[in-house]
Design a protein around this motif. Sequence first.
Motif, short mmCIF file in Angstrom:
data_model
loop_
_atom_site.label_atom_id
_atom_site.label_comp_id
_atom_site.label_asym_id
_atom_site.label_seq_id
_atom_site.Cartn_x
_atom_site.Cartn_y
_atom_site.Cartn_z
N ARG A 29 0.84 -1.19 0.00
CA ARG A 29 0.00 0.00 0.00
C ARG A 29 0.88 1.25 0.00
NH1 ARG A 29 -3.34 0.37 4.88
NH2 ARG A 29 -3.02 -1.86 4.79
N LEU A 30 1.94 1.21 0.79
CA LEU A 30 2.87 2.33 0.84
C LEU A 30 3.52 2.55 -0.52
CD1 LEU A 30 4.39 4.48 2.50
CD2 LEU A 30 6.10 2.72 2.99
N LEU A 31 3.96 1.45 -1.14
CA LEU A 31 4.58 1.57 -2.47
C LEU A 31 3.56 2.07 -3.49
CD1 LEU A 31 6.85 -1.61 -2.56
CD2 LEU A 31 7.53 0.77 -2.20
N ASP A 32 2.33 1.59 -3.42
CA ASP A 32 1.28 2.07 -4.32
C ASP A 32 1.05 3.56 -4.13
OD1 ASP A 32 0.95 -0.44 -5.37
OD2 ASP A 32 -0.85 -0.92 -4.18
N ASP A 33 1.00 4.01 -2.88
CA ASP A 33 0.80 5.43 -2.59
C ASP A 33 1.97 6.26 -3.11
OD1 ASP A 33 -1.61 4.90 -1.39
OD2 ASP A 33 -0.84 5.04 0.67
N LEU A 34 3.18 5.75 -2.91
CA LEU A 34 4.37 6.46 -3.41
C LEU A 34 4.35 6.53 -4.94
CD1 LEU A 34 7.22 5.15 -1.09
CD2 LEU A 34 6.22 7.43 -1.13
N ALA A 35 3.94 5.45 -5.58
CA ALA A 35 3.87 5.44 -7.04
C ALA A 35 2.82 6.43 -7.52
CB ALA A 35 3.55 4.04 -7.55
N ARG A 36 1.67 6.48 -6.83
CA ARG A 36 0.62 7.41 -7.19
C ARG A 36 1.09 8.86 -7.03
NH1 ARG A 36 -3.15 5.58 -3.71
NH2 ARG A 36 -2.99 3.50 -4.51
N ILE A 37 1.80 9.13 -5.93
CA ILE A 37 2.33 10.48 -5.68
C ILE A 37 3.35 10.85 -6.75
CG2 ILE A 37 3.77 11.83 -4.11
CD1 ILE A 37 2.34 10.33 -1.80
N GLY A 43 2.95 14.40 -13.60
CA GLY A 43 1.92 15.11 -14.34
C GLY A 43 1.96 16.60 -14.07
N THR A 44 2.16 16.95 -12.82
CA THR A 44 2.25 18.36 -12.44
C THR A 44 3.46 19.02 -13.09
OG1 THR A 44 1.18 17.89 -10.33
CG2 THR A 44 2.43 19.95 -10.49
N LEU A 45 4.59 18.31 -13.08
CA LEU A 45 5.80 18.85 -13.70
C LEU A 45 5.63 19.01 -15.21
CD1 LEU A 45 8.61 16.98 -11.75
CD2 LEU A 45 7.95 19.38 -11.57
N GLN A 46 4.95 18.06 -15.85
CA GLN A 46 4.70 18.18 -17.28
C GLN A 46 3.85 19.41 -17.58
OE1 GLN A 46 5.85 16.57 -19.93
NE2 GLN A 46 7.15 15.26 -18.67
N GLY A 47 2.82 19.62 -16.74
CA GLY A 47 1.97 20.79 -16.91
C GLY A 47 2.74 22.07 -16.70
N ALA A 48 3.59 22.09 -15.69
CA ALA A 48 4.42 23.28 -15.42
C ALA A 48 5.39 23.51 -16.57
CB ALA A 48 5.17 23.11 -14.11
N LYS A 49 5.95 22.45 -17.11
CA LYS A 49 6.88 22.57 -18.24
C LYS A 49 6.17 23.21 -19.42
CE LYS A 49 9.42 19.84 -21.58
NZ LYS A 49 9.18 18.70 -22.40
N GLY A 50 4.95 22.77 -19.70
CA GLY A 50 4.19 23.35 -20.81
C GLY A 50 3.91 24.82 -20.59
N GLU A 51 3.56 25.19 -19.36
CA GLU A 51 3.29 26.60 -19.05
C GLU A 51 4.54 27.44 -19.20
OE1 GLU A 51 1.29 27.14 -15.32
OE2 GLU A 51 -0.11 25.51 -15.73
#
Length: 107
Positions: A29-37, A43-51
Amino acid sequence: MPALAVAGLGGHIGETTPFRSRAMQTDNRLLDDLARIAAGAMGTLQGAKGEVEQVIRQRLERVLADMDLVGREEFETVKAMAAAAREENIRLAERLAALEAKLADRG
């Protein structure tokens, strides 16, 4: 053969205990949560890169527009005009030299 006790687990090596499976579930569960984070952060970094790219592109376009640069078509047109003028200048220089030589022969 005597069974080896695993310290703190209350069982034997190779034996699955409720504690051990709960620990594995927690780890998973911890690894799943870390993977999700991590996926969310990517995704956030990709969006920031585009901006950032968009802002840089807009600023560069504004700077270039302020520099009053010519476009490619206008540049090519003026380049062709300059080449034609250079050729005509060469022809006129040759004609002038021929006329001067003719005048020198008469005089």
